[in-house]
Design an enzyme around this catalytic site. Sequence first.
Site, PDB file in Angstrom:
ATOM      1  N   GLY A  66      48.250  41.050  49.445  1.00 25.83           N
ATOM      2  CA  GLY A  66      49.527  40.349  49.390  1.00 25.83           C
ATOM      3  C   GLY A  66      49.711  39.757  48.007  1.00 25.83           C
ATOM      4  N   LYS A  67      50.881  39.264  47.715  1.00 23.84           N
ATOM      5  CA  LYS A  67      51.109  38.541  46.452  1.00 23.84           C
ATOM      6  C   LYS A  67      52.414  37.774  46.598  1.00 23.84           C
ATOM      7  CE  LYS A  67      49.008  38.354  42.366  1.00 23.84           C
ATOM      8  NZ  LYS A  67      47.568  38.555  42.133  1.00 23.84           N
ATOM      9  N   GLY A  68      52.512  36.649  45.895  1.00 24.21           N
ATOM     10  CA  GLY A  68      53.742  35.867  45.950  1.00 24.21           C
ATOM     11  C   GLY A  68      54.092  35.356  44.578  1.00 24.21           C
TER      12      GLY A  68
END
Length: 418
Positions: free
Chosen positions: A105-107
């Site tokens: 994931g990444k934000g």
Amino acid sequence: MSDEANPFESLQEQIDDASRYLDVSPDVLERLKNPERVLETNLSVELDDGDIEVFRAYRSQFNGDRGPYKGGIRYHPGVTRDEVKALSGWMVYKCAIANVPYGGGKGGIEVDPSDYSDGELERLTRSFAEELRPLIGEDRDIPAPDVNTGQREMNWIKDTYETLENTTAPGVITGKAPDNGGSAGRVQATGRSTTFAAREIFDYLGRDLADATVAVQGYGNAGWIAAKVIEQHGGTVVAVSDSSGAIHDPAGLDTVAVKEFKRETGSVSDYGGATEELSNRELLTLDVDLLVPAALENAIDGTLASDVRADVIVEAANGPLTPEADEVLGDSDTYVVPDILANAGGVTVSYFEWVQNRQRFYWTEEKVNEELERHITNGFDDMIDAFEDTDAPTLRTAAYVVAIQRVVDAYQNSGNWP
Ligand code: NAD
């Protein structure tokens, strides 16, 4: 990726390149090239003067076949939806090659944090944490620090989550301060994994890191720890740089003294123990045994790559070579150990932090380092097996072959639902 390149398209190309050496159907491959979901949200935050400002924010959950989504949150004005999607995909394959049981994931928030007060950044972070709350959790998605975020932001996210959920859940986020459930050895983890990867490639080539001359680009967290640990392994660090310039001493620099100097003055330039100052380009093209790019993406482009004289490059930074540089070096005698393995120490010790949080039982730094070494050397051996067993042209493609196969196996063993 060049400045103009879309990172998400670059990721998809890398997956296509590796898939030529795998027996994966196009339908399964399609799943591996696109995120499962992306949150795009607008955060309304009250500024110190009472005005309201709206910030665009994202969280991409790319693939969860091997475990909870995992990846950092960055604060940067250049954050885009496609960048976050690409970074979340790279996390899938980094976790897979290091064999930690996570997806990717990444934000990110589109913001330059230097323009805002601490109070404004805290309200922004807590607002994002509130939006993320339905998506994250110890068994769902576990964020971590990335560009311009650190222990402070992680502690705010943990506190917001725990307050709203009326629980304690330190494993909802990693990269926390030790007093908030952080792990011993997390800060040093990336420099350490870079050194383990360097030691292994020298061994594979029948050489010894202890006899190597080394240049390190970037003297921040990843670069300085890598330089120090390489020196502890007997390597001679002859040049280092930061954004102010580079310093050189063919007899070897004292890495700890250089760090002290940088701490006092803000840069490595003008360090008295060096014999000469170099430009960043001169450092990258020095005739050394090992080059460690540990600064930013795209540090080495196709033109510069043709002047690189190092025998081995170990990527501590994420994406320091453009695809053109990769092609040039792929046709040369230089071995490149890819970022997804060499800098996987950060996510691997994040995994150990999460394990300790779940058990509420904390390890010594010695145990953290031992387990880290095991993950990185096993990942290295798996990459070399794939390099030798397939016709993969580079170690990078071989690492993707291993990583993609692991994700495909996890998916196919579970079956499709519904
Ligand atoms: P950092 O901000 O601590 O250090 C970056 C260093 O690079 C600084 O010394 C800066 O002066 C230097 N730098 C910037 N531009 C430069 C230039 N043009 N020439 C030479 N030096 C330059 O960052 P970090 O945490 O060490 O991260 C560095 C790289 O490693 C990034 O690509 C990051 O994504 C990657 N990485 C870091 C971790 C981690 O745990 N810290 C984990 C995985 C990957």
